[in-house]
Write a protein that holds these residues in place. Structure first.
Motif, PDB file in Angstrom:
ATOM      1  N   ALA A  92       6.527  -9.962  45.155  1.00 53.16           N
ATOM      2  CA  ALA A  92       5.337 -10.612  44.588  1.00 53.16           C
ATOM      3  C   ALA A  92       4.480  -9.586  43.883  1.00 53.16           C
ATOM      4  O   ALA A  92       4.692  -8.383  44.016  1.00 53.16           O
ATOM      5  N   GLY A  93       3.508 -10.100  43.153  1.00 59.29           N
ATOM      6  CA  GLY A  93       2.515  -9.240  42.512  1.00 59.29           C
ATOM      7  C   GLY A  93       2.620  -9.209  41.006  1.00 59.29           C
ATOM      8  O   GLY A  93       1.678  -8.834  40.320  1.00 59.29           O
ATOM      9  N   GLU A  94       3.763  -9.586  40.486  1.00 58.35           N
ATOM     10  CA  GLU A  94       4.000  -9.557  39.039  1.00 58.35           C
ATOM     11  C   GLU A  94       5.285 -10.352  38.806  1.00 58.35           C
ATOM     12  O   GLU A  94       6.022 -10.632  39.752  1.00 58.35           O
ATOM     13  N   PRO A  95       5.542 -10.699  37.545  1.00 55.04           N
ATOM     14  CA  PRO A  95       6.752 -11.496  37.301  1.00 55.04           C
ATOM     15  C   PRO A  95       8.022 -10.755  37.727  1.00 55.04           C
ATOM     16  O   PRO A  95       8.139  -9.543  37.540  1.00 55.04           O
ATOM     17  N   LEU A  96       8.926 -11.498  38.333  1.00 55.17           N
ATOM     18  CA  LEU A  96      10.214 -10.937  38.738  1.00 55.17           C
ATOM     19  C   LEU A  96      11.228 -11.330  37.659  1.00 55.17           C
ATOM     20  O   LEU A  96      11.572 -12.503  37.529  1.00 55.17           O
ATOM     21  N   LEU A 143      13.553 -13.458  47.435  1.00 57.26           N
ATOM     22  CA  LEU A 143      12.694 -14.598  47.110  1.00 57.26           C
ATOM     23  C   LEU A 143      11.398 -14.144  46.442  1.00 57.26           C
ATOM     24  O   LEU A 143      10.698 -13.257  46.936  1.00 57.26           O
ATOM     25  N   ASP A 144      11.103 -14.768  45.334  1.00 56.24           N
ATOM     26  CA  ASP A 144       9.874 -14.513  44.586  1.00 56.24           C
ATOM     27  C   ASP A 144       8.761 -15.358  45.184  1.00 56.24           C
ATOM     28  O   ASP A 144       9.002 -16.499  45.580  1.00 56.24           O
ATOM     29  N   ASN A 145       7.565 -14.822  45.277  1.00 56.38           N
ATOM     30  CA  ASN A 145       6.426 -15.662  45.644  1.00 56.38           C
ATOM     31  C   ASN A 145       5.208 -15.217  44.862  1.00 56.38           C
ATOM     32  O   ASN A 145       5.028 -14.054  44.566  1.00 56.38           O
ATOM     33  N   TYR A 146       4.387 -16.211  44.513  1.00 54.33           N
ATOM     34  CA  TYR A 146       3.268 -15.989  43.606  1.00 54.33           C
ATOM     35  C   TYR A 146       1.946 -16.234  44.307  1.00 54.33           C
ATOM     36  O   TYR A 146       1.760 -17.293  44.912  1.00 54.33           O
ATOM     37  N   TRP A 147       1.053 -15.257  44.264  1.00 52.79           N
ATOM     38  CA  TRP A 147      -0.295 -15.465  44.806  1.00 52.79           C
ATOM     39  C   TRP A 147      -1.258 -14.432  44.273  1.00 52.79           C
ATOM     40  O   TRP A 147      -0.940 -13.740  43.315  1.00 52.79           O
ATOM     41  N   GLN A 148      -2.439 -14.374  44.863  1.00 49.92           N
ATOM     42  CA  GLN A 148      -3.514 -13.524  44.348  1.00 49.92           C
ATOM     43  C   GLN A 148      -4.344 -12.953  45.489  1.00 49.92           C
ATOM     44  O   GLN A 148      -4.343 -13.520  46.586  1.00 49.92           O
ATOM     45  N   THR A 149      -5.085 -11.906  45.183  1.00 52.87           N
ATOM     46  CA  THR A 149      -6.022 -11.346  46.159  1.00 52.87           C
ATOM     47  C   THR A 149      -6.896 -12.472  46.720  1.00 52.87           C
ATOM     48  O   THR A 149      -7.169 -12.526  47.922  1.00 52.87           O
ATOM     49  N   GLU A 150      -7.307 -13.367  45.838  1.00 50.52           N
ATOM     50  CA  GLU A 150      -8.218 -14.435  46.226  1.00 50.52           C
ATOM     51  C   GLU A 150      -7.623 -15.360  47.275  1.00 50.52           C
ATOM     52  O   GLU A 150      -8.347 -15.876  48.131  1.00 50.52           O
ATOM     53  N   PHE A 206      -6.408 -18.230  36.453  1.00 48.54           N
ATOM     54  CA  PHE A 206      -6.355 -17.388  35.253  1.00 48.54           C
ATOM     55  C   PHE A 206      -4.923 -16.970  34.908  1.00 48.54           C
ATOM     56  O   PHE A 206      -4.708 -15.909  34.347  1.00 48.54           O
ATOM     57  N   ASP A 207      -3.961 -17.800  35.294  1.00 50.02           N
ATOM     58  CA  ASP A 207      -2.572 -17.551  34.887  1.00 50.02           C
ATOM     59  C   ASP A 207      -2.063 -18.737  34.073  1.00 50.02           C
ATOM     60  O   ASP A 207      -2.354 -19.889  34.399  1.00 50.02           O
ATOM     61  N   TRP A 208      -1.268 -18.438  33.043  1.00 52.18           N
ATOM     62  CA  TRP A 208      -0.548 -19.465  32.303  1.00 52.18           C
ATOM     63  C   TRP A 208       0.754 -19.752  33.034  1.00 52.18           C
ATOM     64  O   TRP A 208       1.357 -18.825  33.607  1.00 52.18           O
ATOM     65  N   GLY A 210       1.820 -15.263  32.572  1.00 55.36           N
ATOM     66  CA  GLY A 210       0.889 -14.136  32.383  1.00 55.36           C
ATOM     67  C   GLY A 210      -0.549 -14.606  32.429  1.00 55.36           C
ATOM     68  O   GLY A 210      -0.827 -15.807  32.472  1.00 55.36           O
ATOM     69  N   ARG A 211      -1.474 -13.677  32.427  1.00 53.53           N
ATOM     70  CA  ARG A 211      -2.881 -13.975  32.624  1.00 53.53           C
ATOM     71  C   ARG A 211      -3.521 -14.590  31.381  1.00 53.53           C
ATOM     72  O   ARG A 211      -3.162 -14.261  30.260  1.00 53.53           O
ATOM     73  N   THR A 212      -4.506 -15.439  31.633  1.00 56.42           N
ATOM     74  CA  THR A 212      -5.269 -16.012  30.527  1.00 56.42           C
ATOM     75  C   THR A 212      -6.472 -15.129  30.196  1.00 56.42           C
ATOM     76  O   THR A 212      -7.110 -15.308  29.182  1.00 56.42           O
ATOM     77  N   ILE A 243      -4.990  -6.663  33.316  1.00 59.01           N
ATOM     78  CA  ILE A 243      -3.706  -5.999  33.091  1.00 59.01           C
ATOM     79  C   ILE A 243      -3.032  -5.827  34.445  1.00 59.01           C
ATOM     80  O   ILE A 243      -3.691  -5.525  35.431  1.00 59.01           O
ATOM     81  N   ASN A 244      -1.728  -6.021  34.477  1.00 55.34           N
ATOM     82  CA  ASN A 244      -1.003  -5.878  35.737  1.00 55.34           C
ATOM     83  C   ASN A 244      -0.021  -4.715  35.613  1.00 55.34           C
ATOM     84  O   ASN A 244       1.040  -4.842  35.024  1.00 55.34           O
ATOM     85  N   VAL A 245      -0.413  -3.557  36.156  1.00 51.01           N
ATOM     86  CA  VAL A 245       0.429  -2.362  36.071  1.00 51.01           C
ATOM     87  C   VAL A 245       1.133  -2.185  37.408  1.00 51.01           C
ATOM     88  O   VAL A 245       0.483  -1.933  38.419  1.00 51.01           O
ATOM     89  N   HIS A 289      -0.391  -3.803  40.187  1.00 52.39           N
ATOM     90  CA  HIS A 289      -1.800  -3.468  40.442  1.00 52.39           C
ATOM     91  C   HIS A 289      -2.663  -4.115  39.365  1.00 52.39           C
ATOM     92  O   HIS A 289      -2.436  -3.918  38.182  1.00 52.39           O
ATOM     93  N   ARG A 290      -3.652  -4.850  39.831  1.00 49.47           N
ATOM     94  CA  ARG A 290      -4.467  -5.633  38.903  1.00 49.47           C
ATOM     95  C   ARG A 290      -5.652  -4.809  38.415  1.00 49.47           C
ATOM     96  O   ARG A 290      -6.450  -4.339  39.211  1.00 49.47           O
ATOM     97  N   LEU A 291      -5.762  -4.649  37.104  1.00 47.61           N
ATOM     98  CA  LEU A 291      -6.825  -3.823  36.532  1.00 47.61           C
ATOM     99  C   LEU A 291      -7.573  -4.619  35.468  1.00 47.61           C
ATOM    100  O   LEU A 291      -6.968  -5.374  34.713  1.00 47.61           O
TER     101      LEU A 291
HETATM  102  O1  PRX Z   1      -0.982 -12.748  37.328  1.00 48.20           O
HETATM  103  C1  PRX Z   1      -0.526 -13.051  38.625  1.00 48.20           C
HETATM  104  C2  PRX Z   1       0.269 -11.874  39.172  1.00 48.20           C
HETATM  105  O2  PRX Z   1      -0.651 -11.073  39.871  1.00 48.20           O
HETATM  106  C3  PRX Z   1      -1.948 -11.687  39.882  1.00 48.20           C
HETATM  107  C4  PRX Z   1      -2.607 -11.473  41.215  1.00 48.20           C
HETATM  108  O3  PRX Z   1      -2.664 -10.116  41.509  1.00 48.20           O
HETATM  109  P1  PRX Z   1      -3.339  -9.620  42.836  1.00 48.20           P
HETATM  110  O4  PRX Z   1      -4.708 -10.200  42.933  1.00 48.20           O
HETATM  111  O5  PRX Z   1      -3.226  -8.138  42.873  1.00 48.20           O
HETATM  112  O6  PRX Z   1      -2.525 -10.259  44.015  1.00 48.20           O
HETATM  113  C5  PRX Z   1      -1.177  -9.976  44.240  1.00 48.20           C
HETATM  114  C6  PRX Z   1      -0.695 -10.767  45.437  1.00 48.20           C
HETATM  115  C7  PRX Z   1       0.809 -10.855  45.500  1.00 48.20           C
HETATM  116  C8  PRX Z   1      -1.678 -13.133  39.599  1.00 48.20           C
HETATM  117  O7  PRX Z   1      -2.820 -13.791  39.085  1.00 48.20           O
HETATM  118  N1  PRX Z   1       1.336 -12.315  40.093  1.00 48.20           N
HETATM  119  C9  PRX Z   1       1.322 -12.274  41.433  1.00 48.20           C
HETATM  120  N2  PRX Z   1       2.505 -12.690  41.941  1.00 48.20           N
HETATM  121  C10 PRX Z   1       3.280 -13.026  40.889  1.00 48.20           C
HETATM  122  C11 PRX Z   1       2.532 -12.789  39.710  1.00 48.20           C
HETATM  123  N3  PRX Z   1       3.045 -13.065  38.489  1.00 48.20           N
HETATM  124  C12 PRX Z   1       4.287 -13.567  38.427  1.00 48.20           C
HETATM  125  N4  PRX Z   1       5.059 -13.800  39.512  1.00 48.20           N
HETATM  126  C13 PRX Z   1       4.603 -13.548  40.760  1.00 48.20           C
HETATM  127  N5  PRX Z   1       5.374 -13.782  41.828  1.00 48.20           N
END
Ligand code: PRX
Length: 637
Positions: free
Chosen positions: A364-368, A386-393, A481-483, A496-498, A502-504, A507-509
């Motif tokens: 998780a954390g960015e596109p796989l 397994l891919d999973n998608y979420w956020q700090t929030e 804030f994701d498309w 990706g983000r709307t 930036i996701n390096v 790491h969200r910046l």
């Molecule tokens: O843009 C999405 C991307 O990372 C953002 C959240 O980052 P952060 O707050 O650091 O939390 C990470 C928790 C895993 C999202 O808004 N992102 C996170 N997971 C994915 C992702 N983009 C694509 N695929 C994912 N699985």
């Protein structure tokens, strides 16, 4: 086991019954009177009136059954250290730590900033805060003095806990000198700093009356017992700062009861770790993944958690897989970037270890991307990736598979369907109308109430919580804030983000933060920062800078000096994590007629894409000049 569809439906149609059932996964000192109070939308309070404690649930609760089972295994490939703590030992360490914090005056509701490398003492600190009802706020070690100072001023901590240094790739990364600098920059510095001296650097002087030596204080509290402070479910457990559109990071505030329940449920339904098994989350305690799945999740579930300091390829690319073999790790969690780093090495490093106990690897954390997914699946034949998608929030997954409920087929490039508890929708970016047709792009939103575990507000700023997350559309929905798109099967694809995030390397910046840092350089007139596609890290930071003195554009040497200084300024101000991979000096930046920077146009040009419709551009020549300058410079950033 029922079908996931039924499970999901029930979580939305009967949320109170569903979550009351999940709430049985943790201990309550006093039962809750109401499962959900959503009377003040978009705020949601879960398990109202219930009293619980994260430390009790993560540590004390297991003493009766697993006192002698390892709770925490620490391995550093940087310092060649390995330490192991059983639940009984972890309990003793956390009690001692809680006594130390208490002796320094930390009490319920006080904030404690934790600026520490990946050492067990960091975990003890978090759990000790939870025990006392104090609110921890971990600041990632990759952030520098200015970033730390901004967070200190927002949280106004009673105490800061740090170490002399961390280590990365064999190099010492000092922490204490950055803390000293941050405390001179901060307007609300804490009165005391607790310093854990690892003996990695010498010469960072102790400031009498402010700095306290961890070992000395620790000896005074050997064997101490500190009773748990029971908290009402909605009382905050921690603050974790994250970046968004503005230059000012937001303090994501987490509650106590909702978070404990959400994590315990996720361990069972999503991550499927069994009590007694080992979970290895290769992340950092400074990020949300570290909070949820290094510290709290596995311990709430009675597992052994693995804390790893170091890179995945040092001393060689077998280092993680040796740990997986030795500790019989059954569940692992990391970022796609880590796997792409490994992919550059020989897969034999993975295959020489017995990874047959590893059931799942979560990313998780960015596109796989599909090639990375395919490569790691092949290198780990007994493991499902397994891919999973979420956020700090949100603190736990919004989209993803739920193998603890029902195993379902996966699609490469998609984290899957909506997670239980989340009513997810796609809205048209302009009209806000719901996008229902398959494979159409929309903004991913969540209909409130947000499920347990998600942020309860922005620290100290309820208005900012509402205006940031719930006012993008006419309907009051939470904006990720994701498309994304959704296909005929209901599987989502994240595009990706709307916003300007930036996701390096996961790491969200925030672009604004980096731009503000660069503007601090006296030679800089204007700057635009964009994220540019990168094969390894997903995105890298690239800065386009207009120098104050146009003559600096003329000579190659002058340009090189300023470019380097700009990079160093970011490194010094925000930290290595935000340092641009490239800086390009230009005469003008493209703007709209109303004077807004056209970051998207710059990004398209930097990625060699079509710029799309730029009818609002004031000076198309500026973009063409950037294109020419990039071309002249050659490939790569
Ligand atoms: O843009 C999405 C991307 O990372 C953002 C959240 O980052 P952060 O707050 O650091 O939390 C990470 C928790 C895993 C999202 O808004 N992102 C996170 N997971 C994915 C992702 N983009 C694509 N695929 C994912 N699985």
């Amino acid at each position: 086991m029922g079908s996931y569809e039924d499970f999901y439906r029930r979580s939305l149609d009967q949320p109170e019954a569903f979550w009351a059932e999940q709430a049985r996964l943790i201990d309550w000192e006093h039962p809750f009177e109401q499962v959900l109070d959503a009377s003040r939308p978009p705020f949601a309070r879960w398990f109202v009136g219930g009293r619980t404690n994260l430390c009790h649930n993560a540590v004390d609760r297991h003493l009766a059954t697993r006192a002698h089972q390892p709770a925490l295994v620490f391995e550093s490939s940087e310092t060649d250290e390995r330490r192991q703590y059983t639940y009984a030992q972890l309990h003793a360490e956390v009690n001692r730590m809680a006594a130390m914090l208490r002796a320094l005056g930390v009490a319920r509701g006080d904030r404690v900033i934790v600026y520490m490398p990946m050492v067990p003492e960091a975990v003890f600190t978090l759990l000790a805060c939870a025990r006392l009802g104090a609110i921890h706020s971990v600041v990632f070690g990759g952030f520098a003095a200015h970033s730390l100072a901004v967070r200190i001023d927002d949280a106004r901590p009673a105490l800061l806990v740090t170490a002399d240094a961390g280590m990365r790739a064999g190099k010492v990364v000092p922490y204490k000198p950055l803390v000293d600098e941050a405390l001179t920059l901060a307007r609300h510095p804490p009165a005391q700093v607790l310093v854990f001296d690892r003996g990695l650097v010498s010469g960072s002087p102790f400031i009498p009356g402010r700095d306290v030596d961890f070992a000395t204080l620790g000896r005074e509290h050997e064997g101490a017992q500190v009773p748990v402070t029971w908290l009402e479910s909605s009382e905050p457990s921690y603050i974790l700062y994250t970046s968004g559109t503005t230059g000012r990071p937001k303090g994501v505030q987490r509650d106590t009861g909702g978070y404990a329940v959400a994590l315990a449920a996720s361990m069972r339904h999503i991550y499927t770790g069994q009590p007694g098994e080992a979970m290895f989350t290769a992340s950092d305690i400074g990020w949300v993944v570290g909070h949820s799945y290094i510290v709290y999740g596995p311990l709430l579930n009675g597992m052994t958690t693995v804390l790893y300091e170091g890179l995945p390829i040092r001393p060689d690319a077998g280092v993680w897989w040796r740990l997986v073999e030795q500790l019989r790790v059954s569940v692992m969690f990391t970022s796609p970037t880590a796997i792409r780093v490994l992919k550059k090495q020989d897969a034999a490093f993975l295959k020489r270890h017995d990874t047959s106990h590893l059931r799942y690897l979560f990313l998780a954390g960015e596109p796989l991307d599909a090639p990375t997914h395919a490569w790691i699946s092949d290198a780990l034949p007994s493991t499902q990736v397994l891919d999973n998608y979420w956020q700090t929030e949100t603190g736990w997954p919004i989209l993803g598979p739920c193998p603890g409920v029902q195993a379902r087929p996966r699609k490469l490039g998609s984290p899957g369907t909506a997670m239980y508890g989340y009513r997810v929708k796609l809205l048209d970016g302009l009209s806000g109308a719901e996008v229902t047709a398959p494979n159409q792009k929309g903004v991913l939103v969540i209909e409130p109430p947000l499920p347990p575990g998600c942020l309860s507000t922005v620290w100290g700023d309820d208005a900012r919580f509402v205006s940031t997350y719930f006012t993008s559309f006419e309907q009051p929905v939470y904006n990720t804030f994701d498309w994304a798109t959704r296909d005929e099967d209901g599987d989502y694809f994240i595009l990706g983000r709307t916003d300007d995030v930036i996701n390096v390397a996961g790491h969200r910046l925030g672009t604004r933060e980096i731009e503000e840092a660069i503007s601090g350089h006296p030679g800089v007139a204007e700057v635009a920062v964009v994220g540019v596609k990168d094969e390894l890290k997903g995105q890298v930071v690239m800065a386009f800078v207009v120098p104050k003195d146009p003559a600096r554009l003329q000579r190659e040497e002058d340009r090189a000096v300023l470019e380097r200084e700009v990079m160093d300024t970011v490194g010094r101000t925000l930290g290595a994590v935000a340092r641009p991979a490239g800086v390009l000096l230009v005469a003008h930046l493209p703007k709209t007629r109303s004077g807004k920077l056209l970051r998207r146009g710059i990004q398209a040009v930097a990625e060699g894409r079509e710029t799309g419709d730029l009818t609002t551009i004031e000076d198309p020549g500026a973009l063409e000049a950037i294109q020419a300058a990039l071309k002249a410079r050659g490939p790569g950033v």
